[in-house]
Design a protein around this motif. Structure first.
Motif, PDB file in Angstrom:
ATOM      1  N   VAL A 152       0.844  -1.208   0.000  1.00 39.85           N
ATOM      2  CA  VAL A 152       0.000   0.000   0.000  1.00 39.85           C
ATOM      3  C   VAL A 152       0.875   1.252   0.000  1.00 39.85           C
ATOM      4  O   VAL A 152       0.579   2.229  -0.705  1.00 39.85           O
ATOM      5  CB  VAL A 152      -0.962  -0.018   1.203  1.00 39.85           C
ATOM      6  N   LYS A 153       1.943   1.261   0.770  1.00 43.35           N
ATOM      7  CA  LYS A 153       2.826   2.422   0.793  1.00 43.35           C
ATOM      8  C   LYS A 153       3.484   2.663  -0.563  1.00 43.35           C
ATOM      9  O   LYS A 153       3.670   3.815  -0.980  1.00 43.35           O
ATOM     10  CB  LYS A 153       3.892   2.244   1.878  1.00 43.35           C
ATOM     11  N   SER A 154       3.840   1.598  -1.253  1.00 40.55           N
ATOM     12  CA  SER A 154       4.431   1.778  -2.583  1.00 40.55           C
ATOM     13  C   SER A 154       3.428   2.404  -3.541  1.00 40.55           C
ATOM     14  O   SER A 154       3.801   3.209  -4.407  1.00 40.55           O
ATOM     15  CB  SER A 154       4.904   0.429  -3.126  1.00 40.55           C
ATOM     16  N   TRP A 155       2.155   2.064  -3.396  1.00 39.68           N
ATOM     17  CA  TRP A 155       1.121   2.698  -4.221  1.00 39.68           C
ATOM     18  C   TRP A 155       1.001   4.184  -3.891  1.00 39.68           C
ATOM     19  O   TRP A 155       0.821   5.006  -4.794  1.00 39.68           O
ATOM     20  CB  TRP A 155      -0.226   2.004  -4.010  1.00 39.68           C
ATOM     21  N   ILE A 156       1.094   4.524  -2.623  1.00 41.30           N
ATOM     22  CA  ILE A 156       1.013   5.933  -2.247  1.00 41.30           C
ATOM     23  C   ILE A 156       2.203   6.703  -2.815  1.00 41.30           C
ATOM     24  O   ILE A 156       2.060   7.816  -3.341  1.00 41.30           O
ATOM     25  CB  ILE A 156       0.961   6.070  -0.710  1.00 41.30           C
ATOM     26  N   PHE A 157       3.403   6.114  -2.730  1.00 48.12           N
ATOM     27  CA  PHE A 157       4.589   6.775  -3.259  1.00 48.12           C
ATOM     28  C   PHE A 157       4.467   7.049  -4.753  1.00 48.12           C
ATOM     29  O   PHE A 157       4.909   8.098  -5.245  1.00 48.12           O
ATOM     30  CB  PHE A 157       5.828   5.926  -3.003  1.00 48.12           C
ATOM     31  N   SER A 158       3.879   6.118  -5.498  1.00 52.85           N
ATOM     32  CA  SER A 158       3.801   6.262  -6.955  1.00 52.85           C
ATOM     33  C   SER A 158       2.678   7.178  -7.398  1.00 52.85           C
ATOM     34  O   SER A 158       2.600   7.505  -8.592  1.00 52.85           O
ATOM     35  CB  SER A 158       3.612   4.887  -7.605  1.00 52.85           C
ATOM     36  N   SER A 159       1.807   7.603  -6.487  1.00 54.02           N
ATOM     37  CA  SER A 159       0.680   8.456  -6.880  1.00 54.02           C
ATOM     38  C   SER A 159       0.786   9.865  -6.297  1.00 54.02           C
ATOM     39  O   SER A 159      -0.170  10.634  -6.384  1.00 54.02           O
ATOM     40  CB  SER A 159      -0.650   7.827  -6.433  1.00 54.02           C
ATOM     41  N   ILE A 160       1.940  10.214  -5.699  1.00 53.95           N
ATOM     42  CA  ILE A 160       2.155  11.575  -5.205  1.00 53.95           C
ATOM     43  C   ILE A 160       3.500  12.070  -5.732  1.00 53.95           C
ATOM     44  O   ILE A 160       4.349  11.272  -6.144  1.00 53.95           O
ATOM     45  CB  ILE A 160       2.118  11.646  -3.663  1.00 53.95           C
TER      46      ILE A 160
END
Length: 427
Positions: A152-160
């Motif tokens: 989930v954190k990797s998804w957040i990193f790639s969308s900000i």
């Protein structure tokens, strides 16, 4: 003697009788003993039967308990498999941009859309708990949970953006902590944000924006106010849209206000977009009408057979051919090409050496001069717009007077008018 002899026999009889009684008693005792043994055996059988019944009941209870445990284990296995399958798919996702195409920035105004897309993606893979639920230390220490939290954190990193990442990523935060940091970044200082956004929402006007873009921006402002805890009612949104319309849609604003029942935002936007499409579809036709040259009517032929003026005929739109010459309009009623009403004009033959053009190819002087005529034949009637063939000269088209030669100096400028037949000239 008789009595003495009877004594022993009587005693023997009594003795035998007593023996029989004793034997009978012994038999009864033996029978009673056997009955007691049978009774004891029956009691033992009953006791053993009760024990068996108790054992069977215990066995049945144990069996039911085992079945319940098996069912629970099967359900847990199914639940784990159902949970593991989406999680395995989530781990296999290499890029989240297909599901979340919005990249969140510090100055972004689309936080609401980003949040909705992100939560929708997390729900698809059953990972919503990682950002919406507080977890205890035991859960956080679970390797499986930690692995999915990293996903989930990797998804957040790639969308900000990187600048926003520097703000929300402090130390080793969990996905839940990063989610809260992003939320605080965009929803913090609620009152100040509400005042600024509400002022912008109520003073925003359409200007040169299209209906779609104008409604989209106002809807985005309303969503932003809702995120800040100040939702905008649908009726208020509709009235704000109508208030900011430009002068082209003033009549639509007055009309929509009188709808009964009052329309929703979606209905109002659809009506305005449809009206905008109608305006755009009418604009090209109106521009063509405005740009079209004025049509001039050919003057009527004066009484006495005179031809209309050359200038009026030359200015008629139908009197000029694409090659620069004048072409008469076909006025015949025949079915042939070019002779029907409204059909194509007659083709012309333009002579660049003499600066003249000729409709009929039978009379063409060319560069060397006019064609020799038969002895006794007079000058041809008409001028450049005449033709000679086997049946004589073609009539002149709206030309006053006859020219001695079609290329003679001082010849009048060709014009068009009514066709007045003339007798053919002999060769």
């Amino acid at each position: 003697m008789a009595s003495a002899s009877q004594g022993p026999s009587h005693a023997a009889a009594l003795e035998n009788a007593a023996i029989e009684v004793v034997r009978a008693d012994l038999a009864r005792l033996q029978a009673a003993k056997e009955d007691a043994a049978l009774i004891n055996a029956a009691e033992d059988a009953v006791t053993r039967l009760e024990d068996l019944r108790a054992a069977w009941a215990q066995l049945d209870a144990d069996l039911k308990a085992a079945q319940a445990v098996a069912v629970q284990a099967y359900a847990a296995a199914q639940a784990h498999a159902a949970t593991t399958a989406p999680h395995a798919q989530a781990v296999a996702v290499s890029s989240i941009k297909a599901a979340i195409p919005i990249v969140l920035d510090l100055s972004s105004t689309n936080y609401t859309k980003w949040k909705a897309l992100f939560l929708n993606t997390l729900g698809k893979y059953e990972l919503t708990d990682h950002v919406l639920v507080e977890i205890d230390d035991d859960t956080a220490a679970d390797p499986y949970w930690a692995r999915m939290d990293c996903t989930v954190k990797s998804w957040i990193f790639s969308s900000i953006t990187s600048k926003l990442m520097e703000i929300v990523h402090t130390g080793t935060p969990s996905a839940r902590e990063m989610w809260q940091n992003i939320e605080e970044q965009f929803i913090g200082n609620k009152e100040t944000r509400v005042l600024m956004l509400d002022s912008q929402f109520r003073t925003f006007v359409q200007g040169t924006l299209t209906i779609t873009e104008y409604c989209r921006k106002l809807k985005s402002m309303a969503d932003g106010l809702a995120d800040l805890g100040h939702p905008v009612e649908d009726r208020t949104l509709v009235l704000s849209v109508l208030h900011g319309l430009n002068e082209q849609f003033e009549y639509m604003a007055a009309l929509i206000k009188r709808y009964c029942p009052f329309p929703s935002f979606v209905t109002m936007r659809s009506d305005l977009e449809l009206e905008e499409i109608n305006m755009l579809s009418k604009a090209p036709s109106q521009a063509l009408v405005a740009a079209a040259p004025p049509r001039t009517t050919t003057p009527a032929t004066p009484a006495g057979g005179g031809a209309p003026s050359t200038a009026a005929a030359a200015t008629s739109p139908s009197a000029v051919s694409p090659s620069g010459g004048a072409t008469p309009r076909g006025k015949g009623r025949g079915r042939g090409k070019g002779c029907g009403r409204g059909g194509p004009a007659w083709s012309t033959t333009f002579n660049p050496m003499t600066g003249t053009f000729q409709v009929w190819p039978g009379y063409n002087s060319g560069v060397l001069g006019a064609r020799p005529r038969a002895p006794g034949a007079g000058a041809p009637t008409g001028h450049a717009l005449t033709a000679q063939g086997t049946h004589g000269a073609a009539p002149a088209f709206g030309l006053s007077g006859a020219s001695p030669g079609y290329d003679a100096p001082g010849a009048p400028t060709p014009g068009f008018g009514a066709w007045t037949p003339s007798p053919p000239a002999p060769y």
